[in-house]
Design a protein around this motif. Structure first.
Motif, PDB file in Angstrom:
ATOM      1  N   LYS A  33       0.836  -1.207   0.019  1.00 35.90           N
ATOM      2  CA  LYS A  33       0.013  -0.030   0.055  1.00 35.90           C
ATOM      3  C   LYS A  33       0.838   1.279   0.099  1.00 35.90           C
ATOM      4  CE  LYS A  33      -4.113  -1.811  -0.511  1.00 35.90           C
ATOM      5  NZ  LYS A  33      -4.551  -1.470  -1.796  1.00 35.90           N
ATOM      6  N   ARG A  34       1.784   1.385   0.894  1.00 40.08           N
ATOM      7  CA  ARG A  34       2.696   2.650   0.858  1.00 40.08           C
ATOM      8  C   ARG A  34       3.998   2.495   1.721  1.00 40.08           C
ATOM      9  NH1 ARG A  34       1.996   5.957   5.742  1.00 40.08           N
ATOM     10  NH2 ARG A  34       1.118   4.601   7.218  1.00 40.08           N
ATOM     11  N   PHE A  35       4.812   3.243   1.700  1.00 36.06           N
ATOM     12  CA  PHE A  35       5.827   3.409   2.636  1.00 36.06           C
ATOM     13  C   PHE A  35       5.437   4.080   3.930  1.00 36.06           C
ATOM     14  CE2 PHE A  35       7.499   3.421  -1.849  1.00 36.06           C
ATOM     15  CZ  PHE A  35       8.566   2.553  -1.688  1.00 36.06           C
ATOM     16  N   GLU A  48      -7.785  -9.552  -1.359  1.00 33.70           N
ATOM     17  CA  GLU A  48      -7.637 -10.754  -2.354  1.00 33.70           C
ATOM     18  C   GLU A  48      -6.233 -11.395  -2.875  1.00 33.70           C
ATOM     19  OE1 GLU A  48      -9.993 -11.111  -6.014  1.00 33.70           O
ATOM     20  OE2 GLU A  48     -11.493 -10.275  -4.803  1.00 33.70           O
ATOM     21  N   GLN A  49      -5.936 -12.542  -2.829  1.00 33.26           N
ATOM     22  CA  GLN A  49      -4.723 -13.184  -3.526  1.00 33.26           C
ATOM     23  C   GLN A  49      -4.721 -12.852  -4.971  1.00 33.26           C
ATOM     24  OE1 GLN A  49      -4.719 -17.273  -2.874  1.00 33.26           O
ATOM     25  NE2 GLN A  49      -4.306 -16.994  -0.506  1.00 33.26           N
ATOM     26  N   GLN A  50      -3.539 -12.132  -5.342  1.00 37.65           N
ATOM     27  CA  GLN A  50      -3.347 -11.646  -6.947  1.00 37.65           C
ATOM     28  C   GLN A  50      -2.106 -12.002  -7.091  1.00 37.65           C
ATOM     29  OE1 GLN A  50      -4.681  -7.585  -7.421  1.00 37.65           O
ATOM     30  NE2 GLN A  50      -5.709  -7.418  -5.761  1.00 37.65           N
ATOM     31  N   THR A  51      -2.004 -12.224  -8.564  1.00 35.09           N
ATOM     32  CA  THR A  51      -0.732 -12.553  -8.972  1.00 35.09           C
ATOM     33  C   THR A  51      -0.202 -11.243  -9.613  1.00 35.09           C
ATOM     34  OG1 THR A  51      -1.088 -14.891  -9.445  1.00 35.09           O
ATOM     35  CG2 THR A  51       0.643 -13.878 -10.688  1.00 35.09           C
ATOM     36  N   LEU A  52       0.655 -10.396  -9.473  1.00 32.02           N
ATOM     37  CA  LEU A  52       0.773  -9.170  -9.951  1.00 32.02           C
ATOM     38  C   LEU A  52       2.481  -9.059  -9.933  1.00 32.02           C
ATOM     39  CD1 LEU A  52      -1.149  -6.964  -7.288  1.00 32.02           C
ATOM     40  CD2 LEU A  52      -1.715  -7.284  -9.801  1.00 32.02           C
ATOM     41  N   SER A  53       2.902  -8.111 -10.901  1.00 32.64           N
ATOM     42  CA  SER A  53       4.136  -7.834 -11.101  1.00 32.64           C
ATOM     43  C   SER A  53       4.129  -6.221 -10.731  1.00 32.64           C
ATOM     44  CB  SER A  53       4.593  -7.628 -12.658  1.00 32.64           C
ATOM     45  OG  SER A  53       4.561  -9.107 -13.280  1.00 32.64           O
ATOM     46  N   TYR A  54       5.264  -6.025  -9.947  1.00 34.51           N
ATOM     47  CA  TYR A  54       5.474  -4.669  -9.499  1.00 34.51           C
ATOM     48  C   TYR A  54       6.869  -4.118 -10.145  1.00 34.51           C
ATOM     49  CZ  TYR A  54       2.150  -5.106  -5.466  1.00 34.51           C
ATOM     50  OH  TYR A  54       1.138  -5.337  -4.910  1.00 34.51           O
ATOM     51  N   SER A  55       6.788  -2.861 -10.227  1.00 39.31           N
ATOM     52  CA  SER A  55       7.869  -2.179 -10.840  1.00 39.31           C
ATOM     53  C   SER A  55       8.116  -0.813  -9.970  1.00 39.31           C
ATOM     54  CB  SER A  55       7.877  -1.724 -12.277  1.00 39.31           C
ATOM     55  OG  SER A  55       8.851  -1.013 -12.543  1.00 39.31           O
ATOM     56  N   GLY A  74      -0.339  -0.090 -19.190  1.00 44.34           N
ATOM     57  CA  GLY A  74      -0.821  -1.278 -18.483  1.00 44.34           C
ATOM     58  C   GLY A  74      -0.611  -1.431 -16.966  1.00 44.34           C
ATOM     59  N   TRP A  75       0.182  -0.420 -16.442  1.00 40.03           N
ATOM     60  CA  TRP A  75       0.518  -0.409 -15.101  1.00 40.03           C
ATOM     61  C   TRP A  75      -0.471   0.439 -14.265  1.00 40.03           C
ATOM     62  CZ3 TRP A  75       4.565  -3.372 -13.097  1.00 40.03           C
ATOM     63  CH2 TRP A  75       5.329  -3.872 -14.246  1.00 40.03           C
ATOM     64  N   ARG A  76      -0.748   0.309 -12.983  1.00 40.11           N
ATOM     65  CA  ARG A  76      -1.377   0.956 -11.965  1.00 40.11           C
ATOM     66  C   ARG A  76      -0.614   1.577 -10.957  1.00 40.11           C
ATOM     67  NH1 ARG A  76      -3.550   0.290  -7.049  1.00 40.11           N
ATOM     68  NH2 ARG A  76      -2.899  -1.748  -6.499  1.00 40.11           N
ATOM     69  N   HIS A  77      -0.782   2.764 -10.569  1.00 35.90           N
ATOM     70  CA  HIS A  77       0.019   3.710  -9.821  1.00 35.90           C
ATOM     71  C   HIS A  77      -0.284   3.053  -8.345  1.00 35.90           C
ATOM     72  CE1 HIS A  77       0.959   7.367  -6.943  1.00 35.90           C
ATOM     73  NE2 HIS A  77       2.141   6.771  -7.547  1.00 35.90           N
ATOM     74  N   VAL A  78       0.508   2.602  -7.648  1.00 34.10           N
ATOM     75  CA  VAL A  78       0.120   2.174  -6.427  1.00 34.10           C
ATOM     76  C   VAL A  78       0.371   3.015  -5.136  1.00 34.10           C
ATOM     77  CG1 VAL A  78       0.860   0.401  -4.312  1.00 34.10           C
ATOM     78  CG2 VAL A  78       0.731  -0.178  -6.663  1.00 34.10           C
ATOM     79  N   THR A  79       1.650   3.653  -5.144  1.00 36.52           N
ATOM     80  CA  THR A  79       1.982   4.855  -4.117  1.00 36.52           C
ATOM     81  C   THR A  79       3.296   5.333  -4.623  1.00 36.52           C
ATOM     82  OG1 THR A  79       2.260   5.384  -1.718  1.00 36.52           O
ATOM     83  CG2 THR A  79       3.405   3.511  -2.630  1.00 36.52           C
ATOM     84  N   HIS A  86       8.214   6.020  -7.023  1.00 32.16           N
ATOM     85  CA  HIS A  86       6.748   5.416  -7.579  1.00 32.16           C
ATOM     86  C   HIS A  86       6.598   3.956  -7.834  1.00 32.16           C
ATOM     87  CE1 HIS A  86       6.648   9.715  -8.019  1.00 32.16           C
ATOM     88  NE2 HIS A  86       7.643   9.760  -9.015  1.00 32.16           N
ATOM     89  N   VAL A  87       5.740   3.295  -7.119  1.00 29.10           N
ATOM     90  CA  VAL A  87       5.652   2.009  -7.032  1.00 29.10           C
ATOM     91  C   VAL A  87       4.365   1.845  -7.815  1.00 29.10           C
ATOM     92  CG1 VAL A  87       5.023  -0.192  -6.010  1.00 29.10           C
ATOM     93  CG2 VAL A  87       6.657   1.655  -4.952  1.00 29.10           C
ATOM     94  N   PHE A  88       4.562   0.798  -9.071  1.00 23.07           N
ATOM     95  CA  PHE A  88       3.379   0.404  -9.857  1.00 23.07           C
ATOM     96  C   PHE A  88       3.188  -0.913  -9.783  1.00 23.07           C
ATOM     97  CE2 PHE A  88       5.555   4.243 -11.537  1.00 23.07           C
ATOM     98  CZ  PHE A  88       4.868   5.003 -11.804  1.00 23.07           C
ATOM     99  N   SER A  89       1.796  -1.317 -10.030  1.00 19.05           N
ATOM    100  CA  SER A  89       1.637  -2.928 -10.206  1.00 19.05           C
ATOM    101  C   SER A  89       0.902  -3.312 -11.744  1.00 19.05           C
ATOM    102  CB  SER A  89       0.838  -3.254  -9.068  1.00 19.05           C
ATOM    103  OG  SER A  89      -0.405  -2.923  -9.157  1.00 19.05           O
ATOM    104  N   ALA A  90       1.155  -4.223 -12.056  1.00 23.01           N
ATOM    105  CA  ALA A  90       0.438  -4.566 -13.247  1.00 23.01           C
ATOM    106  C   ALA A  90       0.200  -6.360 -13.285  1.00 23.01           C
ATOM    107  CB  ALA A  90       1.178  -4.205 -14.360  1.00 23.01           C
ATOM    108  N   SER A  91      -0.639  -6.742 -14.298  1.00 21.29           N
ATOM    109  CA  SER A  91      -0.715  -8.211 -14.539  1.00 21.29           C
ATOM    110  C   SER A  91       0.848  -8.676 -14.985  1.00 21.29           C
ATOM    111  CB  SER A  91      -1.745  -8.501 -15.433  1.00 21.29           C
ATOM    112  OG  SER A  91      -3.094  -7.848 -15.246  1.00 21.29           O
ATOM    113  N   PRO A  92       1.028  -9.868 -14.419  1.00 21.76           N
ATOM    114  CA  PRO A  92       2.277 -10.536 -15.116  1.00 21.76           C
ATOM    115  C   PRO A  92       2.249 -10.311 -16.634  1.00 21.76           C
ATOM    116  CG  PRO A  92       1.161 -11.773 -13.627  1.00 21.76           C
ATOM    117  CD  PRO A  92       0.209 -11.051 -13.942  1.00 21.76           C
TER     118      PRO A  92
END
Length: 175
Positions: A33-35, A48-55, A74-79, A86-92
């Motif tokens: 979620k955050r630092f 929920e359990q998810q399979t995600l890639s982080y960058s 295709g990346w979602r900004h997390v925080t 900046h942390v992003f997540s996306a589908s593998p």
């Protein structure tokens, strides 16, 4: 929602392993979620359990275009942290944010410069405080202890700036 905290060992040295930790915890239902606490801790929230890639992206004072380009890829900004990390997540399988060595090098160039300047300024502060401590022993000894405390905090800040600067410089020279 339940929360869990993990120690942040430093993104400068452990960026890939930290992103892998995020991915592993996401499969167990713990989503980053955050630092927290000045970036020393990483906060995860149960979901929920998810399979995600982080960058991880580095961009000082990003504008809305930066986030729009990353979102379109295709990346979602997390925080964000300090409006630079900046942390992003996306589908593998989503294309990486940085797709070549030049992009990867650019990612660190501005950050390296920021840490280098901060290390220089804190080193100069250490010298100034040390000089004041020497003068306070001669002229006004009551200032010595507060100046010593200030000096310790300057040294700690210097170390936290110098180590990432050395790591990013080493990585740049290695390319």
């Amino acid at each position: 929602m339940k929360k869990k905290y993990r120690l942040n060992f430093g993104l400068a040295f452990f960026e890939k392993s930290t992103m892998q930790k995020f991915e592993k915890l996401a499969t167990q239902g713990w989503l980053f979620k955050r630092f927290a606490f000045g970036g020393f801790l990483l906060e995860f929230e149960q979901g929920e359990q998810q399979t995600l890639s982080y960058s991880l992206g580095f961009q000082s004072e990003p504008d809305s275009d930066y986030f729009e380009i990353v979102r379109a890829a295709g990346w979602r900004h997390v925080t964000s942290h300090f409006n630079e990390f900046h942390v992003f997540s996306a589908s593998p399988g989503t294309a990486p944010i940085y797709t070549n060595d030049e992009g990867e090098a650019e990612k660190y160039e501005e950050l390296n410069s920021s840490f280098g300047k901060a290390a220089l300024y804190t080193f100069l502060a250490i010298l100034a405080v040390t000089a004041l401590m020497m003068l306070s022993q001669i002229y006004f000894s009551l200032l010595y202890v507060p100046l010593q405390i200030l000096q310790y905090s300057c040294v700690a800040t210097f170390v936290f700036c110098l180590l990432p600067y050395c790591k990013y410089t080493y990585d740049r020279l290695k390319r």
